[in-house]
Design an enzyme around this catalytic site. Sequence first.
Site, PDB file in Angstrom:
ATOM      1  N   HIS A 126       0.701  -1.269   0.024  1.00 51.92           N
ATOM      2  CA  HIS A 126       0.026   0.083   0.177  1.00 51.92           C
ATOM      3  C   HIS A 126       0.891   1.200   0.140  1.00 51.92           C
ATOM      4  CE1 HIS A 126       0.701  -0.802   4.188  1.00 51.92           C
ATOM      5  NE2 HIS A 126       0.524   0.420   4.567  1.00 51.92           N
TER       6      HIS A 126
ATOM      7  N   GLU B 283       3.755   6.346   8.719  1.00 52.24           N
ATOM      8  CA  GLU B 283       3.762   5.234   9.815  1.00 52.24           C
ATOM      9  C   GLU B 283       5.156   5.039  10.411  1.00 52.24           C
ATOM     10  OE1 GLU B 283       2.440   1.910   7.425  1.00 52.24           O
ATOM     11  OE2 GLU B 283       0.366   2.912   7.172  1.00 52.24           O
TER      12      GLU B 283
ATOM     13  N   HIS C 237       7.938   4.667   7.381  1.00 47.01           N
ATOM     14  CA  HIS C 237       7.390   4.485   5.804  1.00 47.01           C
ATOM     15  C   HIS C 237       6.459   5.935   5.806  1.00 47.01           C
ATOM     16  CE1 HIS C 237       7.461  -0.086   6.645  1.00 47.01           C
ATOM     17  NE2 HIS C 237       8.741   0.198   6.105  1.00 47.01           N
TER      18      HIS C 237
END
Length: 434
Positions: free
Chosen positions: A333, A339, A363
Amino acid sequence: MNTNAELTYLNGFGNEHETEALSGALPIGQFSPQQCPYKLYAEQFSSTAFTAPRNSNRRTWMYRIRPSIAMGDYLPMDKGLIRTGPITEAVCPPNVMRWDAVPMPDGKVDFVQGLTTIAANGDAKTLTGIGIHVYTANTGMENRFFNNADGEMLFVPQQGELMAYTELGRLHVKPGEIMVIPRGIKFKIELPNGPVRGYICENYGGDFHLPERGPVGANGYANDRDFQYPTAWFEDKDGDYSLITKFGGELFQASLDHSPCDVVAWTGNSAPYKYDLSRFNVINTVSFDHPDPSIFTVLTSQTNTPGTANCDFVIFPPRWMVAENTFRPPWYHRNIMSEFMGLIEGVYDAKEKGFVPGGMSLHNCMTPHGPEAEVFEKASNAALAPQRYENTLAFMFESCYPIAPTKFALESDIRQKDYLQCWGDLKKYFDGNR
């Protein structure tokens, strides 16, 4: 000095609590009488605006031996590796990044000395964003206390136990539990069982609260009753003490001639608390597909945009996986949210190699990521019997603002420069004839 060593707690997230270490220390019927019981001082502590709506208003009345202003002037001090958003000392690349655990320190290092900032976003001076830190320590703070005017602090212990002596009482916290200390609360960290390491989310934005359950209904996720607050505990102790304050991204130190743990009684809903992550009631699919990770949200700090988080604290605990005809690890994704992950113990199911307890990964917004190549191969061909995920506890700080690593994080030897290679063996399986 109150010598009661037994640790007892008040339960219920955000509830109005009242507790006294001496019987009758809390005034009845009003908060600030002309003379308080035991000749104590009344002091109101507010971590939201006075006029915040009742359901989000947080304040506590303290009844203490001396008011907090009984202190010396602040003087600047070295902030070491502590940084505050916005991070301007280095350019933030969109690369995936991962780090090994920060090593334990050499020599005597206490909690404040061992704080290292890994990343941050937003701007503490505008009350937006978060700072992400790792703490390591091998000695207690003794007569040094700390408070943070820039944000509340969410502790995620990874190794070793903490004993937090706060103005409002004591909290004993170990790996598998979390602790939140509100913005401005004075505390010190002692080490009852040796060296410690863990993560901290410094929340510059609105206070953490429980997320809405929506269609799940009245139960599930983190339940209010399982959050524990300290009972009043105090010491009437004179001596040479110091108070370190984080303010505007800098550290300042002031002298005190007494212990700041002198609150004999308190009542209110802005106080330190702890939560045992094993009490989180996991909600997951019983049919097909992998739900969004938001189903694992323990606490949230929201922006002014409904449903958009300044910071979500999300966990990936032991749980059953039963989805049918489904790729069970997280799918590949790209995400508007950024994140930052950490691992408390065991193995994370999407990263079976290289992501170690005490380690971290980042990320950022729209940076692609997902299971490493080997995990994809195994999950794509696994027999889909019900599977219990054991020996695992990972977490994520997720934010709507891009998260910028510090110069230390970018240049440190603990950064895994070859992280991208875990996707290097992804194969092409496309067959246009099928």
